[in-house]
Design a protein around this motif. Sequence first.
Motif, PDB file in Angstrom:
ATOM      1  N   LYS A  75       0.972  -1.182   0.160  1.00 25.94           N
ATOM      2  CA  LYS A  75       0.002   0.007   0.254  1.00 25.94           C
ATOM      3  C   LYS A  75       1.059   1.281   0.049  1.00 25.94           C
ATOM      4  O   LYS A  75       2.036   1.109   0.089  1.00 25.94           O
ATOM      5  N   SER A  76       0.405   2.387  -0.020  1.00 22.53           N
ATOM      6  CA  SER A  76       0.861   3.593  -0.015  1.00 22.53           C
ATOM      7  C   SER A  76       0.114   4.749   0.945  1.00 22.53           C
ATOM      8  O   SER A  76      -0.953   4.294   1.234  1.00 22.53           O
ATOM      9  N   GLY A  77       0.864   5.448   1.281  1.00 23.32           N
ATOM     10  CA  GLY A  77       0.310   6.414   2.137  1.00 23.32           C
ATOM     11  C   GLY A  77       0.849   7.899   1.888  1.00 23.32           C
ATOM     12  O   GLY A  77       1.846   8.054   0.911  1.00 23.32           O
ATOM     13  N   THR A  78       0.492   8.777   2.608  1.00 23.71           N
ATOM     14  CA  THR A  78       1.182  10.366   2.561  1.00 23.71           C
ATOM     15  C   THR A  78       1.483  10.769   3.795  1.00 23.71           C
ATOM     16  O   THR A  78       0.672  10.643   4.821  1.00 23.71           O
ATOM     17  N   PHE A  79       2.364  11.745   3.702  1.00 24.60           N
ATOM     18  CA  PHE A  79       2.152  12.576   4.945  1.00 24.60           C
ATOM     19  C   PHE A  79       2.708  13.910   4.510  1.00 24.60           C
ATOM     20  O   PHE A  79       3.390  14.271   3.357  1.00 24.60           O
ATOM     21  N   THR A  80       2.632  15.135   5.381  1.00 25.79           N
ATOM     22  CA  THR A  80       2.972  16.309   5.016  1.00 25.79           C
ATOM     23  C   THR A  80       4.239  16.828   5.742  1.00 25.79           C
ATOM     24  O   THR A  80       4.441  16.556   7.208  1.00 25.79           O
ATOM     25  N   ALA A  81       5.172  17.155   5.084  1.00 29.94           N
ATOM     26  CA  ALA A  81       6.487  17.816   5.708  1.00 29.94           C
ATOM     27  C   ALA A  81       6.038  18.938   6.756  1.00 29.94           C
ATOM     28  O   ALA A  81       5.244  19.741   6.419  1.00 29.94           O
ATOM     29  N   PRO A  82       6.715  19.044   7.782  1.00 30.79           N
ATOM     30  CA  PRO A  82       6.666  20.077   8.640  1.00 30.79           C
ATOM     31  C   PRO A  82       6.820  21.383   7.935  1.00 30.79           C
ATOM     32  O   PRO A  82       7.534  21.771   6.913  1.00 30.79           O
ATOM     33  N   SER A  83       6.371  22.381   8.384  1.00 36.52           N
ATOM     34  CA  SER A  83       6.309  23.716   8.036  1.00 36.52           C
ATOM     35  C   SER A  83       7.462  24.455   8.434  1.00 36.52           C
ATOM     36  O   SER A  83       7.772  25.557   8.036  1.00 36.52           O
ATOM     37  N   LYS A  84       8.103  24.028   9.288  1.00 34.42           N
ATOM     38  CA  LYS A  84       9.283  24.568   9.856  1.00 34.42           C
ATOM     39  C   LYS A  84      10.801  23.934   9.260  1.00 34.42           C
ATOM     40  O   LYS A  84      10.728  22.672   9.288  1.00 34.42           O
ATOM     41  N   ALA A  85      11.510  24.731   8.718  1.00 37.13           N
ATOM     42  CA  ALA A  85      12.902  24.345   8.039  1.00 37.13           C
ATOM     43  C   ALA A  85      13.626  23.657   9.096  1.00 37.13           C
ATOM     44  O   ALA A  85      13.776  23.808  10.267  1.00 37.13           O
ATOM     45  N   GLY A  86      14.433  22.620   8.526  1.00 39.93           N
ATOM     46  CA  GLY A  86      15.200  21.662   9.544  1.00 39.93           C
ATOM     47  C   GLY A  86      15.472  20.091   9.113  1.00 39.93           C
ATOM     48  O   GLY A  86      15.209  20.148   8.104  1.00 39.93           O
ATOM     49  N   SER A  87      15.933  19.282   9.920  1.00 39.48           N
ATOM     50  CA  SER A  87      16.423  18.263   9.656  1.00 39.48           C
ATOM     51  C   SER A  87      15.425  17.337  10.445  1.00 39.48           C
ATOM     52  O   SER A  87      15.659  17.433  11.685  1.00 39.48           O
ATOM     53  N   TYR A  88      14.811  16.377   9.945  1.00 40.21           N
ATOM     54  CA  TYR A  88      13.912  15.603  10.692  1.00 40.21           C
ATOM     55  C   TYR A  88      14.474  14.103  10.712  1.00 40.21           C
ATOM     56  O   TYR A  88      14.290  13.652   9.378  1.00 40.21           O
ATOM     57  N   ALA A  89      14.974  13.468  11.613  1.00 41.26           N
ATOM     58  CA  ALA A  89      15.032  12.170  11.393  1.00 41.26           C
ATOM     59  C   ALA A  89      13.732  11.308  11.719  1.00 41.26           C
ATOM     60  O   ALA A  89      12.630  11.859  12.159  1.00 41.26           O
ATOM     61  N   PHE A  90      13.353  10.287  11.042  1.00 40.03           N
ATOM     62  CA  PHE A  90      12.526   9.462  10.945  1.00 40.03           C
ATOM     63  C   PHE A  90      12.723   7.870  10.917  1.00 40.03           C
ATOM     64  O   PHE A  90      13.825   7.603  10.777  1.00 40.03           O
ATOM     65  N   THR A  91      11.691   7.181  11.470  1.00 37.28           N
ATOM     66  CA  THR A  91      11.897   5.723  11.414  1.00 37.28           C
ATOM     67  C   THR A  91      10.541   5.192  11.357  1.00 37.28           C
ATOM     68  O   THR A  91       9.622   5.690  11.174  1.00 37.28           O
ATOM     69  N   CYS A  92      10.954   3.834  11.198  1.00 36.23           N
ATOM     70  CA  CYS A  92       9.634   3.050  11.211  1.00 36.23           C
ATOM     71  C   CYS A  92       9.249   2.482  12.562  1.00 36.23           C
ATOM     72  O   CYS A  92       9.952   1.833  13.368  1.00 36.23           O
ATOM     73  N   THR A  93       8.077   2.667  13.225  1.00 32.38           N
ATOM     74  CA  THR A  93       7.833   2.280  14.558  1.00 32.38           C
ATOM     75  C   THR A  93       7.690   0.830  14.666  1.00 32.38           C
ATOM     76  O   THR A  93       8.253   0.603  15.764  1.00 32.38           O
ATOM     77  N   PHE A  94       7.613   0.185  13.664  1.00 32.78           N
ATOM     78  CA  PHE A  94       7.760  -1.360  13.583  1.00 32.78           C
ATOM     79  C   PHE A  94       8.958  -2.043  13.658  1.00 32.78           C
ATOM     80  O   PHE A  94       9.453  -2.917  14.039  1.00 32.78           O
ATOM     81  N   HIS A  95       9.974  -1.202  12.881  1.00 30.77           N
ATOM     82  CA  HIS A  95      11.443  -1.793  12.479  1.00 30.77           C
ATOM     83  C   HIS A  95      12.265  -0.635  13.127  1.00 30.77           C
ATOM     84  O   HIS A  95      12.718   0.325  12.029  1.00 30.77           O
TER      85      HIS A  95
END
Length: 124
Positions: A94-114
């Motif tokens: 499947k696919s999904g979407t998200f919206t980038a934050p409105s504040k500039a910067g560097s955002y680490a992300f991960t998968c909550t399951f992995h």
Amino acid sequence: MLAAIAALSFTAACSDSGGGSTSATSSPASSTPAPAPTNAGAAHITMKNFAFSPATLTVKAGEKITVVNEDSAVHTVTASQGGAFDTGSIAGGKSGTFTAPSKAGSYAFTCTFHPNMKGTLTVS
Ligand SMILES: [Cu+2]
């Protein structure tokens, strides 16, 4: 005298139009089909083999990012800090979407399951 037969000069001008005018200019179909400029610049992340691809992504503030899960396992794209963004669970295939934050910067992300799946979203 049977001269009355001559009236059969009925040569109707049915000129069989088999004339050699083969001017059927068949266009050589060299018209290039438009190469579908759909998501040329659309940001997206693919999850495959338990990894984000690309692992680092630069987007504009507030940009919508499409996330495609090519694994069979469920994945998420979840900001590591402050809940800046989160796709929620995206089932395999499947696919999904998200919206980038409105504040500039560097955002680490991960998968909550992995948690081994890591990526960085840079908002410019
Ligand atoms: Cu995952």
